[in-house]
Design an enzyme around this catalytic site. Structure first.
Site, PDB file in Angstrom:
ATOM      1  N   LYS A 259      -8.217-127.539   2.409  1.00 13.26           N
ATOM      2  CA  LYS A 259      -8.914-128.785   2.037  1.00 13.26           C
ATOM      3  C   LYS A 259     -10.236-128.922   2.807  1.00 13.26           C
ATOM      4  O   LYS A 259     -11.271-129.200   2.222  1.00 13.26           O
ATOM      5  CB  LYS A 259      -8.040-130.013   2.351  1.00 13.26           C
TER       6      LYS A 259
ATOM      7  N   ARG B 113       3.947-130.884  11.256  1.00 11.29           N
ATOM      8  CA  ARG B 113       2.945-131.367  10.281  1.00 11.29           C
ATOM      9  C   ARG B 113       3.338-130.987   8.864  1.00 11.29           C
ATOM     10  O   ARG B 113       3.169-131.768   7.931  1.00 11.29           O
ATOM     11  CB  ARG B 113       1.565-130.810  10.638  1.00 11.29           C
TER      12      ARG B 113
HETATM   13  P1  AP5 Z   1      -8.455-125.453   6.359  1.00 12.81           P
HETATM   14  O1  AP5 Z   1      -9.591-125.621   5.423  1.00 12.81           O
HETATM   15  O2  AP5 Z   1      -8.642-125.844   7.779  1.00 12.81           O
HETATM   16  O3  AP5 Z   1      -7.128-126.140   5.746  1.00 12.81           O
HETATM   17  P2  AP5 Z   1      -6.747-127.692   5.608  1.00 12.81           P
HETATM   18  O4  AP5 Z   1      -6.066-127.853   4.310  1.00 12.81           O
HETATM   19  O5  AP5 Z   1      -7.949-128.540   5.871  1.00 12.81           O
HETATM   20  O6  AP5 Z   1      -5.689-127.780   6.749  1.00 12.81           O
HETATM   21  P3  AP5 Z   1      -5.480-128.837   7.927  1.00 12.81           P
HETATM   22  O7  AP5 Z   1      -4.429-128.247   8.814  1.00 12.81           O
HETATM   23  O8  AP5 Z   1      -6.790-129.231   8.564  1.00 12.81           O
HETATM   24  O9  AP5 Z   1      -4.934-130.039   7.152  1.00 12.81           O
HETATM   25  P4  AP5 Z   1      -4.184-131.200   7.751  1.00 12.81           P
HETATM   26  O10 AP5 Z   1      -4.124-132.103   6.577  1.00 12.81           O
HETATM   27  O11 AP5 Z   1      -2.903-130.896   8.416  1.00 12.81           O
HETATM   28  O12 AP5 Z   1      -5.133-131.668   8.972  1.00 12.81           O
HETATM   29  P5  AP5 Z   1      -6.110-132.890   9.158  1.00 12.81           P
HETATM   30  O13 AP5 Z   1      -7.221-132.474   9.999  1.00 12.81           O
HETATM   31  O14 AP5 Z   1      -6.392-133.542   7.855  1.00 12.81           O
HETATM   32  O15 AP5 Z   1      -8.009-123.904   6.261  1.00 12.81           O
HETATM   33  C1  AP5 Z   1      -6.982-123.385   7.089  1.00 12.81           C
HETATM   34  C2  AP5 Z   1      -7.308-121.921   7.479  1.00 12.81           C
HETATM   35  O16 AP5 Z   1      -7.262-121.115   6.304  1.00 12.81           O
HETATM   36  C3  AP5 Z   1      -8.696-121.727   8.077  1.00 12.81           C
HETATM   37  O17 AP5 Z   1      -8.621-120.744   9.078  1.00 12.81           O
HETATM   38  C4  AP5 Z   1      -9.548-121.222   6.899  1.00 12.81           C
HETATM   39  O18 AP5 Z   1     -10.596-120.365   7.346  1.00 12.81           O
HETATM   40  C5  AP5 Z   1      -8.503-120.472   6.079  1.00 12.81           C
HETATM   41  N1  AP5 Z   1      -8.740-120.531   4.637  1.00 12.81           N
HETATM   42  C6  AP5 Z   1      -9.122-121.622   3.916  1.00 12.81           C
HETATM   43  N2  AP5 Z   1      -9.191-121.330   2.603  1.00 12.81           N
HETATM   44  C7  AP5 Z   1      -8.830-120.020   2.494  1.00 12.81           C
HETATM   45  C8  AP5 Z   1      -8.707-119.123   1.376  1.00 12.81           C
HETATM   46  N3  AP5 Z   1      -8.954-119.516   0.104  1.00 12.81           N
HETATM   47  N4  AP5 Z   1      -8.296-117.851   1.610  1.00 12.81           N
HETATM   48  C9  AP5 Z   1      -8.037-117.424   2.880  1.00 12.81           C
HETATM   49  N5  AP5 Z   1      -8.142-118.225   3.986  1.00 12.81           N
HETATM   50  C10 AP5 Z   1      -8.550-119.512   3.787  1.00 12.81           C
HETATM   51  O19 AP5 Z   1      -5.153-133.911   9.948  1.00 12.81           O
HETATM   52  C11 AP5 Z   1      -4.805-133.655  11.291  1.00 12.81           C
HETATM   53  C12 AP5 Z   1      -4.023-134.832  11.842  1.00 12.81           C
HETATM   54  O20 AP5 Z   1      -4.827-136.042  11.785  1.00 12.81           O
HETATM   55  C13 AP5 Z   1      -2.728-135.218  11.105  1.00 12.81           C
HETATM   56  O21 AP5 Z   1      -1.643-134.415  11.500  1.00 12.81           O
HETATM   57  C14 AP5 Z   1      -2.571-136.684  11.511  1.00 12.81           C
HETATM   58  O22 AP5 Z   1      -2.075-136.791  12.824  1.00 12.81           O
HETATM   59  C15 AP5 Z   1      -4.014-137.168  11.503  1.00 12.81           C
HETATM   60  N6  AP5 Z   1      -4.383-137.682  10.173  1.00 12.81           N
HETATM   61  C16 AP5 Z   1      -5.267-137.116   9.320  1.00 12.81           C
HETATM   62  N7  AP5 Z   1      -5.351-137.837   8.171  1.00 12.81           N
HETATM   63  C17 AP5 Z   1      -4.478-138.888   8.326  1.00 12.81           C
HETATM   64  C18 AP5 Z   1      -4.091-139.961   7.485  1.00 12.81           C
HETATM   65  N8  AP5 Z   1      -4.612-140.134   6.253  1.00 12.81           N
HETATM   66  N9  AP5 Z   1      -3.169-140.829   7.950  1.00 12.81           N
HETATM   67  C19 AP5 Z   1      -2.641-140.699   9.179  1.00 12.81           C
HETATM   68  N10 AP5 Z   1      -2.944-139.678  10.023  1.00 12.81           N
HETATM   69  C20 AP5 Z   1      -3.871-138.781   9.604  1.00 12.81           C
END
Ligand code: AP5
Length: 215
Positions: free
Chosen positions: A13, A171
């Site tokens: 994402k 997570r």
């Molecule tokens: P990446 O793009 O980082 O993946 P992502 O889907 O963004 O994964 P996240 O782990 O960041 O999502 P998340 O929802 O758990 O975390 P967030 O920061 O929102 O890609 C991952 C890896 O794969 C990278 O190394 C990339 O290079 C690679 N990659 C990408 N695409 C690829 C492809 N096509 N092919 C190969 N490799 C690829 O949330 C973190 C924390 O914040 C939560 O746990 C919570 O505590 C808090 N939080 C966030 N939003 C909320 C909310 N709405 N409500 C309450 N708490 C919240």
């Protein structure tokens, strides 16, 4: 062009939202990035959010909803937005609907990025992020040119604290319990699209761009 991206941790994402925002000229809004920035800056929001993030738990809805509401009220959101990681449960989905109505903003729909679980694990284990600007890397598929140094800003590239194995597992569980129900929620409303995220970044980006430009 007012879109929500949904997908489990590691689905891509953040990677896609950053590229799409540049390509489409609309803001990328990620509560996760905002919380991490606040945590690095040591603000009260950062301390509060950090205490939930370090356990892989969701930050309380009232905190997250207030943050998003304030951001959506900014002028650049009139043309569109990509919400990355919001909403994450049914209460947040309801809150988003109310915010859009109050702000007079349209809703294009939610896009689910689908990736098999073994690939999610591979991506999370190899992910590294810039501590300064948040740029996303992967040790195998997208390493920085100089190991440990961000290509974009020269900041330190390191493991994200919540990518530790035990926290990453929590997570994923939180996604299954609280967030996956949103797929049904948006499907029932006729507002869900799905994209195969288990392909190279450029291919996923091309499909998302087409979809967002021609809903
Ligand atoms: P990446 O793009 O980082 O993946 P992502 O889907 O963004 O994964 P996240 O782990 O960041 O999502 P998340 O929802 O758990 O975390 P967030 O920061 O929102 O890609 C991952 C890896 O794969 C990278 O190394 C990339 O290079 C690679 N990659 C990408 N695409 C690829 C492809 N096509 N092919 C190969 N490799 C690829 O949330 C973190 C924390 O914040 C939560 O746990 C919570 O505590 C808090 N939080 C966030 N939003 C909320 C909310 N709405 N409500 C309450 N708490 C919240």
């Amino acid at each position: 062009m007012h879109w929500v991206l949904i997908g489990p941790p590691g689905a891509g994402k953040g990677t896609q939202a950053a590229l799409l925002a540049g390509r489409l000229g609309i803001p990328h809004i990620s509560p996760g990035d905002t919380f991490r920035r606040a945590s690095r800056a040591g603000t009260p929001l950062g301390h509060l959010a950090g205490s939930f993030m370090e356990r892989g738990a969701l930050v309380p809805d009232e905190v997250t909803n207030a943050l998003i509401r304030e951001r959506l009220a900014e002028a650049d959101c009139r043309v569109g937005f990509i919400l990355d990681g919001f909403p994450r449960n049914l209460a947040q989905a309801g809150a988003l609907q109310t915010m859009l109505e109050e702000l007079g903003l349209p809703f294009a729909g939610a896009i689910s990025i689908e990736v098999p679980e073994e690939e999610l694990v591979r991506r999370s284990v190899g992910r590294r992020v810039c501590r300064q600007c948040g740029a996303i890397y992967h040790l195998e598929t997208h390493p920085p040119a100089v190991s440990g140094v961000c290509d974009v800003c020269g900041g330190e590239v390191a493991l994200r604290a919540d990518d530790r194995e035990d926290v990453a597992k929590t997570r994923l569980e939180v996604y299954g319990k609280a967030t996956a129900v949103l797929l049904d929620y948006y499907r029932r409303r006729g507002e869900l699209r799905t994209v195969d995220g288990n392909r190279p970044v450029e291919q996923v980006l091309a499909e998302l761009t087409l979809l967002m430009r021609n809903p």
